[in-house]
Design a protein around this motif. Structure first.
Motif, short mmCIF file in Angstrom:
data_model
loop_
_atom_site.label_atom_id
_atom_site.label_comp_id
_atom_site.label_asym_id
_atom_site.label_seq_id
_atom_site.Cartn_x
_atom_site.Cartn_y
_atom_site.Cartn_z
N ASP A 241 53.73 100.01 76.70
CA ASP A 241 52.66 99.30 76.00
C ASP A 241 52.00 98.24 76.86
OD1 ASP A 241 53.06 100.80 73.76
OD2 ASP A 241 53.89 99.20 72.53
N TRP A 242 52.75 97.69 77.82
CA TRP A 242 52.27 96.55 78.60
C TRP A 242 52.49 96.80 80.09
CZ3 TRP A 242 49.77 92.55 76.24
CH2 TRP A 242 49.90 92.47 74.86
N ALA A 243 51.48 96.39 80.90
CA ALA A 243 51.63 96.46 82.35
C ALA A 243 52.44 95.27 82.86
CB ALA A 243 50.26 96.48 83.02
N GLY A 244 52.23 94.12 82.22
CA GLY A 244 52.96 92.94 82.66
C GLY A 244 52.42 91.67 82.04
N PHE A 245 53.04 90.56 82.44
CA PHE A 245 52.68 89.26 81.89
C PHE A 245 52.63 88.22 83.00
CE2 PHE A 245 54.80 91.51 78.44
CZ PHE A 245 53.87 91.37 77.40
N SER A 246 51.69 87.31 82.86
CA SER A 246 51.69 86.08 83.65
C SER A 246 52.51 85.06 82.88
CB SER A 246 50.26 85.56 83.83
OG SER A 246 49.39 86.57 84.30
N LEU A 247 53.30 84.28 83.59
CA LEU A 247 54.16 83.29 82.94
C LEU A 247 53.79 81.90 83.41
CD1 LEU A 247 57.63 85.05 83.34
CD2 LEU A 247 56.05 85.20 81.41
N THR A 248 53.62 81.00 82.45
CA THR A 248 53.39 79.60 82.78
C THR A 248 54.52 78.78 82.15
OG1 THR A 248 51.75 77.83 82.77
CG2 THR A 248 51.87 79.22 80.79
N MET A 249 54.43 77.48 82.23
CA MET A 249 55.49 76.63 81.72
C MET A 249 55.63 76.81 80.22
SD MET A 249 56.67 75.50 84.43
CE MET A 249 57.90 74.37 83.77
N PRO A 250 56.86 76.79 79.68
CA PRO A 250 58.13 76.48 80.36
C PRO A 250 58.94 77.72 80.70
CG PRO A 250 58.46 76.32 78.02
CD PRO A 250 57.06 76.84 78.21
N LEU A 251 58.32 78.82 81.03
CA LEU A 251 59.01 80.11 81.10
C LEU A 251 59.36 80.58 82.52
CD1 LEU A 251 56.84 82.04 78.47
CD2 LEU A 251 58.88 80.63 78.09
N LYS A 252 58.87 79.90 83.54
CA LYS A 252 59.02 80.42 84.90
C LYS A 252 60.49 80.52 85.34
CE LYS A 252 54.50 78.97 86.66
NZ LYS A 252 53.79 78.25 87.74
N ARG A 253 61.30 79.62 84.86
CA ARG A 253 62.73 79.70 85.18
C ARG A 253 63.53 80.33 84.05
NH1 ARG A 253 63.20 73.74 88.14
NH2 ARG A 253 62.50 74.46 90.19
N ALA A 254 63.09 80.09 82.82
CA ALA A 254 63.82 80.60 81.66
C ALA A 254 63.86 82.12 81.64
CB ALA A 254 63.18 80.08 80.38
N VAL A 255 62.87 82.79 82.23
CA VAL A 255 62.81 84.24 82.17
C VAL A 255 63.80 84.93 83.10
CG1 VAL A 255 61.09 84.60 83.99
CG2 VAL A 255 61.16 86.17 82.04
N ILE A 256 64.27 84.25 84.12
CA ILE A 256 65.06 84.90 85.17
C ILE A 256 66.30 85.61 84.63
CG2 ILE A 256 66.39 84.49 87.28
CD1 ILE A 256 64.28 82.45 88.10
N PRO A 257 67.10 84.99 83.75
CA PRO A 257 68.28 85.72 83.24
C PRO A 257 67.95 86.94 82.39
CG PRO A 257 68.46 83.35 82.83
CD PRO A 257 67.05 83.62 83.25
N LEU A 258 66.69 87.08 82.00
CA LEU A 258 66.28 88.18 81.13
C LEU A 258 65.72 89.36 81.91
CD1 LEU A 258 64.39 86.00 78.48
CD2 LEU A 258 66.79 86.69 78.45
N LEU A 259 65.74 89.29 83.24
CA LEU A 259 65.11 90.30 84.07
C LEU A 259 66.13 91.28 84.65
CD1 LEU A 259 62.60 87.99 85.98
CD2 LEU A 259 62.19 89.38 83.95
N ASP A 260 65.65 92.47 84.97
CA ASP A 260 66.49 93.49 85.61
C ASP A 260 66.43 93.40 87.12
OD1 ASP A 260 67.28 94.96 83.15
OD2 ASP A 260 65.13 95.34 83.02
N GLU A 261 65.32 92.86 87.63
CA GLU A 261 65.11 92.78 89.07
C GLU A 261 64.21 91.59 89.36
OE1 GLU A 261 62.73 95.46 92.40
OE2 GLU A 261 63.70 96.48 90.71
N VAL A 262 64.53 90.86 90.42
CA VAL A 262 63.73 89.69 90.80
C VAL A 262 63.45 89.77 92.30
CG1 VAL A 262 63.56 87.18 90.79
CG2 VAL A 262 64.86 88.33 89.00
N SER A 263 62.21 89.56 92.69
CA SER A 263 61.85 89.62 94.11
C SER A 263 62.53 88.50 94.88
CB SER A 263 60.33 89.52 94.28
OG SER A 263 59.87 88.22 93.98
N ALA A 264 62.69 88.71 96.17
CA ALA A 264 63.33 87.71 97.02
C ALA A 264 62.55 86.40 97.02
CB ALA A 264 63.47 88.24 98.44
#
Length: 277
Positions: A58-81
């Motif tokens: 349904d979605w290509a992706g999302f831009s994240l602004t405060m306060p989500l830039k750090r909060a989202v990390i534990p919810l991800l399957d993969e994070v770039s270096a």
């Protein structure tokens, strides 16, 4: 017109975001009429539920602004270096199989904005603030060759965090008390990453010609500090410079098309700000 591809910006507060203006202008510029970009008010507490309700495809992706830039990390399957290095994700890509992939376009966006203004290398610099954007600024300064960066902070904890990040990036970080922030402007480059009004008091402390100032705010603009630097002959970059450069990189990741229409995005942002958006 049928919409087949969607993206949006998430954060709180979000009503002020120019991201929809920029991304939708890019779609129109290239005739991508089946793309749409919106915005959603999403708090840190609401983020897990919001992501859980998404359906793959349904979605290509999302831009994240405060306060989500750090909060989202534990919810991800993969994070770039690059995102892991600064502990901040501002770009969430959704794979067709439902995997959530985090990236950071703030760092290359900062670098691109500075290079556009002829700032290719900086031996030393200063950063005002110590949040997620400050971390991205430090990483960008490392890419521009800064050997030493002075970070002006309010708390000892934030000072330790920025010093640790500097060690990972290979940059010598010196921390200084926030109250002395006006002295930063005497250096070759200062990146201000703080909320509206936080640096207003420093404007009155400027006496000599300042170096370059990159103030990441874009509304209201100019900030008191940016206006004071410009009046004294300093080079000033604003939040719109960062916003369009990081947004075009996000747009390219969402759509899979390159290059993104940077000029069209900038023009749309300038028009929206002029109209009081």
């Amino acid at each position: 017109m049928t919409i087949h591809h969607r993206a949006a910006v998430l954060g709180s507060p979000i009503a002020h975001s120019l991201s929809p203006v920029l991304h939708n202008a890019a779609y129109r510029a290239l005739g991508l009429d089946d793309w749409e970009y919106g915005r959603f008010e999403v708090t840190e507490a609401a983020l897990p539920g919001f992501l859980a309700d998404l359906r793959p495809g349904d979605w290509a992706g999302f831009s994240l602004t405060m306060p989500l830039k750090r909060a989202v990390i534990p919810l991800l399957d993969e994070v770039s270096a690059s995102a892991l290095a600064v502990d901040a994700v501002n770009t969430l890509l959704l794979a067709p199989d439902g995997r959530r992939i985090g990236d950071n376009t703030d760092v290359p966006g900062l670098v691109a904005a500075l290079r556009e203004r002829g700032i290719e290398r900086v031996p030393a610099a200063a950063v005002l603030g110590a949040g997620a954007t400050a971390s991205s600024a430090l990483a960008a300064l490392a890419l521009l060759g800064a050997a030493e960066v002075t970070v002006y902070v309010r708390s000892a904890e934030r000072a330790r965090e920025m010093s640790a990040l500097g060690e990972r990036l290979g940059v010598a970080v010196r921390t200084a008390d926030w109250a002395r922030g006006a002295e930063a402007l005497a250096g070759p480059l200062t990146v201000s990453t703080t909320p509206v009004g936080a640096t207003d008091a420093f404007a009155a402390g400027l006496t000599a010609t300042p170096g370059a100032l990159f103030d990441v705010l874009y509304h209201p603009w100019p900030t008191a500090l940016a206006a004071a630097c410009a009046e004294r002959g300093g080079t000033v970059l604003g939040g719109l410079d960062l916003l369009v450069h990081q947004a075009v990189l996000q747009w390219e990741r969402f759509t899979g098309r390159t290059p993104g229409p940077l000029a069209a995005m900038r023009a749309a942002g300038e028009a929206a700000l002029a109209a009081g958006a």
